[in-house]
Motif scaffolding. Sequence first.
Motif, short mmCIF file in Angstrom:
data_model
loop_
_atom_site.label_atom_id
_atom_site.label_comp_id
_atom_site.label_asym_id
_atom_site.label_seq_id
_atom_site.Cartn_x
_atom_site.Cartn_y
_atom_site.Cartn_z
N UNK A 1 0.88 -1.23 -0.51
CA UNK A 1 0.03 0.09 -0.05
C UNK A 1 1.05 1.48 -0.33
N UNK A 2 0.26 2.45 -0.85
CA UNK A 2 1.11 3.60 -0.39
C UNK A 2 0.78 4.74 1.12
N UNK A 3 1.85 5.22 0.35
CA UNK A 3 1.44 6.78 1.55
C UNK A 3 0.27 7.13 2.02
N UNK A 4 -0.15 7.40 0.85
CA UNK A 4 -2.01 7.48 0.94
C UNK A 4 -2.95 7.11 1.32
N UNK A 5 -2.95 5.64 1.44
CA UNK A 5 -3.34 4.65 1.68
C UNK A 5 -3.46 4.63 3.36
N UNK A 6 -1.75 4.59 3.20
CA UNK A 6 -1.53 4.26 4.83
C UNK A 6 -2.41 5.71 5.88
N UNK A 7 -2.06 6.94 5.24
CA UNK A 7 -2.47 7.92 6.49
C UNK A 7 -3.80 8.00 6.81
N UNK A 8 -5.08 7.65 5.34
CA UNK A 8 -6.09 7.43 5.48
C UNK A 8 -6.53 6.16 6.39
N UNK A 9 -6.09 4.73 6.08
CA UNK A 9 -6.51 4.32 7.40
C UNK A 9 -5.95 4.03 8.74
#
Length: 170
Positions: A150-158
């Motif tokens: 997963x990318x950074x944006x997905x990790x931040x959103x999660x």
Amino acid sequence: MLLRRIARPLFASWFVTEGLDVVRHPAAHAADARGALTTLRRRLPEPALTGPAGDVLGRELSDRQLTTIVQAHGAALAAAGVLLAVGKAPRTAALALAALTAPLVLLNLPTKRVKGEDPLLRRARRDKFVRALAFTGGALIAGVDLEGRPGISWRVQKARSEHAAAKASD
């Protein structure tokens, strides 16, 4: 994944061979670059040549300077291609290849038809243009490949959603 281990070196091979060819035989590439610079100077408005960018675009480079610049570009192209092929910093190498290939796209931009122009030369130039575009696009795709992670944006959103869920349960 096995596919990436095979595909990256195959994809990088064009960049490495192109870069090494430029380093070993810079004369033809320097002549192409000189022609592209001349065309660029003719197409740019006069204020662009007298402004801050005009210091670079407005002055005439010697043959030795242009050859050195072309060889340095070729060496950087080959080095980034090798890094991509061996899998060292593949995303950075791929994005560097995309940036290094952009001048090749500009160099081979189609021009207006000139009466008496050799159709074979025009076709060769078009083929180089399309090839440079294709490899720039491929390098951009390789540059954003997260290898299934997963990318950074997905990790931040999660993390935000988990934090909000934890606050709601308190």
